[in-house]
Write an enzyme that holds these catalytic residues in place. Structure first.
Site, short mmCIF file in Angstrom:
data_model
loop_
_atom_site.label_atom_id
_atom_site.label_comp_id
_atom_site.label_asym_id
_atom_site.label_seq_id
_atom_site.Cartn_x
_atom_site.Cartn_y
_atom_site.Cartn_z
N CYS A 45 2.25 -2.53 3.87
CA CYS A 45 1.33 -1.80 2.99
C CYS A 45 2.07 -1.50 1.69
O CYS A 45 3.06 -2.18 1.37
CB CYS A 45 0.80 -0.53 3.66
SG CYS A 45 2.08 0.67 4.11
N CYS B 197 2.29 5.24 5.61
CA CYS B 197 1.00 5.56 6.26
C CYS B 197 0.46 4.38 7.08
O CYS B 197 0.52 4.39 8.31
CB CYS B 197 -0.05 5.96 5.21
SG CYS B 197 0.37 7.42 4.25
N ARG B 198 -0.07 3.36 6.41
CA ARG B 198 -0.81 2.31 7.13
C ARG B 198 0.08 1.38 7.95
O ARG B 198 -0.20 1.13 9.12
CB ARG B 198 -1.64 1.49 6.14
CG ARG B 198 -2.79 2.27 5.53
CD ARG B 198 -3.38 1.54 4.35
NE ARG B 198 -2.44 1.49 3.23
CZ ARG B 198 -2.62 0.79 2.13
NH1 ARG B 198 -3.72 0.05 1.99
NH2 ARG B 198 -1.73 0.83 1.16
N SER B 199 1.13 0.83 7.31
CA SER B 199 1.91 -0.17 8.07
C SER B 199 2.73 0.45 9.21
O SER B 199 2.83 -0.17 10.28
CB SER B 199 2.77 -1.04 7.16
OG SER B 199 3.70 -0.29 6.41
N ASP C 227 -6.31 2.73 1.92
CA ASP C 227 -5.18 3.64 1.75
C ASP C 227 -5.64 5.09 1.98
O ASP C 227 -6.51 5.58 1.25
CB ASP C 227 -4.66 3.45 0.31
CG ASP C 227 -3.39 4.24 0.06
OD1 ASP C 227 -3.02 5.08 0.90
OD2 ASP C 227 -2.77 3.98 -0.98
N ASN D 227 4.76 2.04 2.95
CA ASN D 227 5.39 1.98 4.29
C ASN D 227 5.59 3.38 4.90
O ASN D 227 6.53 3.62 5.64
CB ASN D 227 6.72 1.22 4.27
CG ASN D 227 7.28 0.88 5.65
OD1 ASN D 227 8.48 0.86 5.85
ND2 ASN D 227 6.43 0.62 6.62
P1 4NP Z 1 0.72 3.45 2.48
O1 4NP Z 1 0.17 4.72 1.66
O2 4NP Z 1 0.77 2.29 1.51
O3 4NP Z 1 -0.32 3.25 3.54
O4 4NP Z 1 2.08 3.84 3.02
C1 4NP Z 1 0.73 5.16 0.47
C2 4NP Z 1 1.87 5.93 0.49
C3 4NP Z 1 2.41 6.40 -0.68
C4 4NP Z 1 1.81 6.08 -1.89
C5 4NP Z 1 0.68 5.29 -1.91
C6 4NP Z 1 0.14 4.82 -0.73
N1 4NP Z 1 2.36 6.59 -3.09
O5 4NP Z 1 1.77 6.34 -4.16
O6 4NP Z 1 3.41 7.25 -3.07
#
Ligand code: 4NP
Length: 164
Positions: free
Chosen positions: A12, A17-19, A130, A15
């Site tokens: 993602c 939340c989703r992945s 997201d 790294n």
């Molecule tokens: P992820 O979510 O891609 O599912 O881990 C996010 C985590 C952090 C951010 C964006 C999306 N950020 O902008 O810090």
């Protein structure tokens, strides 16, 4: 390839939340199927914002009641990762485009695509949205979407690698 350990990486943006959620969901499915010594699961982010950090607390708290522990630390996907992974699975189109740009410079012969392509009832191009800037329900949705897709992914890996 009888001794090959199938390598799977979920990717993602951050790294956190989703992945990591997809990694935890898939690890649980792999363990429940008795294939823990045949399939290795990992995750990474296209960005370096959260390298070394634990997964988002909201992701961990949503996963725990489902018996899924998220223990990974944030890391950024590296071009060299394509040498290792048989399946590189992106959460959304933006992640996929970033990965395709990296893959171009490699000889990766494995699978690169969207995770939800393995969910038989998801429409073409379906993404794992997201949840980072949204409410708690977004984290439950991520778990549900990852579970449905990872079940299909596991079936596909069993077919591709003739696993029991
Ligand atoms: P992820 O979510 O891609 O599912 O881990 C996010 C985590 C952090 C951010 C964006 C999306 N950020 O902008 O810090």
């Amino acid at each position: 390839m009888p001794d090959h350990i199938v390598q799977v990486c979920f990717v993602c943006l951050g790294n956190i939340c989703r992945s990591p959620t997809a990694e935890g969901v898939m690890q649980r499915l792999v363990d429940d199927s008795g294939l823990g010594d045949k399939i290795c699961v990992d995750s990474a982010g296209t960005a370096a914002y959260h390298v070394g950090e634990r997964s988002d607390k909201r992701s961990r708290e949503a996963a725990r009641p489902r018996g899924i522990a998220l223990n990974s630390r944030g890391r950024q996907f590296q071009t060299e990762d394509f040498e290792r992974f048989d399946y590189v699975l992106a959460m959304d189109e933006s992640n996929l485009m970033d990965l395709q740009a990296l893959e171009d410079a490699t000889e990766h012969s494995g699978h690169l695509g969207l995770l939800r392509a393995f969910d038989a009832i998801a429409p073409p191009g379906a993404e794992v949205p997201d949840p980072y800037y949204g409410g708690d329900s977004g984290f439950e949705d991520v778990l549900d979407l990852c579970e449905a897709a990872c079940r299909g992914l596991l079936e596909r890996i069993r077919e591709d690698f003739e696993l029991p």
